[in-house]
Each structure stands twice: as C-alpha cells, then as structure tokens.
Design a protein around this motif. Structure first.
Motif: not given
Length: 311
Positions: A96, A122, A124-127, A129-130, A133, A156, A175
């Motif tokens: 990311l 993941s 910082r708590g984000e997967f 799918n953002d 990426s 997570v 995770d």
C-alpha cells in the motif's frame, strides 16, 4: 530434493537491535539441518523487511526508510549468493506504499537472487482490497513474480488477543484467511489474471470456507466465477502442523497448488515432522513429488534462476 518455499533470515545488525529468535541468524545451521533431510533449497525473506515481528514500542514496520530496505535486500542477495543453490530470495515491500516502493521492488526482481515477493496479508488493519494496492498487484501480475501473503507482526484483531502465543498461532492464520478472502471478493484475480498468490499455513481456514465465500459473493452481487472455483488459482504452503488442514487443502486447492513450506526459521516445528505430514496425505508418488519440489520449481522458475546465476 525438496524445496521449502517459506523460510526467514535476518542480518546480524537487526538481531542485535531487536528481540528476535537467534535461529534467524543461524543460516549455516539452517542449511545443514535441512540438507540432512533432503531439503536442498529454501526461499527466504522477511515479512517485515528491516523491522521485527515482535512488538517493540515506537517501532513501525511500515515506516522504514528506503535506504534501510535497500541495505536489507543487498544483504539478502549476498547471503543467497554465498549459499549458491541452497537459498533463493523474496523481495519485501508494503503493497500500500505507492509507486516508489513498487518500482524499487520491480527493479530488485531483475536480480537473479530474488524469485518472488513477500507482503503482508493486512497492513495497519487494512486488507489488500483497497485500491491503493492496484499498482502492486499490477506489477506482480506483469512480472509474474509469486507473492507470499504473509501475516503481519500486528494482524487484524491482535489488540483483542494479548498473549503472544495466541497472536502467532491463532490470529495470524486468521489474518491470512481474511486477507485472501478480501482479495478474492474484491475481484483482484479477475482484474489481474497473471497473479500468482501463495497463502501460507495451508491457506488458513480458506479450505473450510469455499461455500461461505460463494454465499458472500452472491450476497454482495460480485461478478465473475464463483470464489470456490477461484480458490484453485491460489497456491498454499504446507506450513501447518495439522494434517487435517493439509488434507482439506489438498481437496480444495489440489496437489498441483500445494508447496512444501515450514516457516523455519524461526518456527521450531521439527523438519522431519513437516515432511511426515506431507507423507500422511497418502498422495500418489507423482503428486507427492509436485508438493515437495515440482510445483515450486515451476512456480519460481528455479531451473531458470540457476541458469541465470551460472551466466
């Protein structure tokens, strides 16, 4: 000959700086122990780059200077060269982190010492799918580099599970499960059909969730082939002590998509037990050979890598 696709190493200066298992620095010992059991090659890297998997106050693994990561990768490359044929390397990056990190990783993949990418399932708590990426996945698909989706130091829900043992052995496999599910439900395999994704730990719980993932896909109105069918496009490693989990992985992903992996170092699971777990699956000789070496040789292009080194 057996190929282990999941091992970790750490340079001496990081072992002095952070609390880490000493086994991460005992590269000679690792090579010798594995060779004694016929494990001739290990693909190694770090899921935290120049950081640490153990929590240290004030240390953010995702805030590493580019020069620190460059030094780390130079050390990995040198170590791989010193152990010619016994090691191959993963390139680490934060998927990311944007264009500069993606470009740096792509450049490292041009070096014969590196055969794949290692990123966190993941961040910082984000997967993943953002949409941030997208550049990473595009690069991975374009280069054809296998991607090991390794759980992060702080997965997570880690805050809800305080015991270090629970985080390592319960939360991190979860995770992996959630991180890969997020990738699939976001349509990443359809958007980037060249992706070669490896889910460690036999894919977490993914082998038990195929039908549930299809239900989630239908409920969300996600187009494309059923997630249960897309699972056959993933690779998983055998890095779990659970034979039932490996049996489920063999059924859902198939022997053609299974890779021998130990997570050693640092994991202390006996290597002979890891090999025995594969034997316990009762695979044909042909499929057993695929899991132990054939799939990894083809996926990572290891025969080609040796030719590149020799030239």
């Amino acid at each position: 000959m057996t190929i282990d696709v999941h091992g970790h190493v750490t340079p001496p200066e990081l072992l002095k700086k952070f609390p880490m298992p000493p086994s991460l620095g005992d590269i000679d010992g690792m090579v010798e122990r594995k060779a004694a059991l016929g494990i001739t090659t290990t693909v190694v890297g770090s899921p935290v780059g120049a950081g640490t998997m153990l929590p240290v106050p004030g240390i953010d693994n995702y805030a590493q200077p580019a020069d620190a990561l460059a030094r780390f990768h130079d050390w990995v490359a040198e170590t791989v060269r010193e152990k010619a044929g016994a090691l191959a390397g993963y390139v680490y990056l934060n998927p990311l982190d944007g264009s500069a990190s993606v470009a740096a990783a792509a450049e490292l993949l041009r070096r014969p010492e590196f055969v794949g990418l290692i990123v966190n399932s993941s961040v910082r708590g984000e997967f993943l799918n953002d949409s941030r990426s997208d550049e990473f996945f595009a690069m991975a698909a374009e280069t054809g580099a296998p991607v090991l989706l390794h759980p992060p130091a702080v997965p997570v829900a880690a805050d809800a599970m305080k015991a270090v043992g629970a985080i390592e052995h319960v939360v991190r496999p979860c995770d992996i499960t959630m991180g890969v599910a997020a990738i699939l439900l976001a349509g990443r395999l359809r958007a980037f059909p060249g992706l070669k994704l490896i889910a460690p730990n036999a894919g977490g719980a993914l082998a038990l969730l195929a039908e549930k993932l299809d239900m989630a896909q239908r409920r969300d109105g996600v187009d494309g082939p059923p997630i249960s069918a897309q699972l056959r496009s993933l690779y998983v490693d055998t890095g779990t002590p659970s034979v039932p989990a490996l049996r489920a992985a063999a059924e859902v992903f198939g022997p053609d998509r299974m890779l021998f992996g130990t997570d050693s170092p640092p994991l202390a699971t006996p290597l002979d037990a890891a090999l025995a777990s594969v034997d316990a699956l009762g695979l044909s000789d042909e499929d057993r050979a695929k899991v132990l070496r054939g799939n990894a040789t083809a996926l990572f292009g290891l025969d080609e890598v040796e030719l590149r080194r020799a030239s």
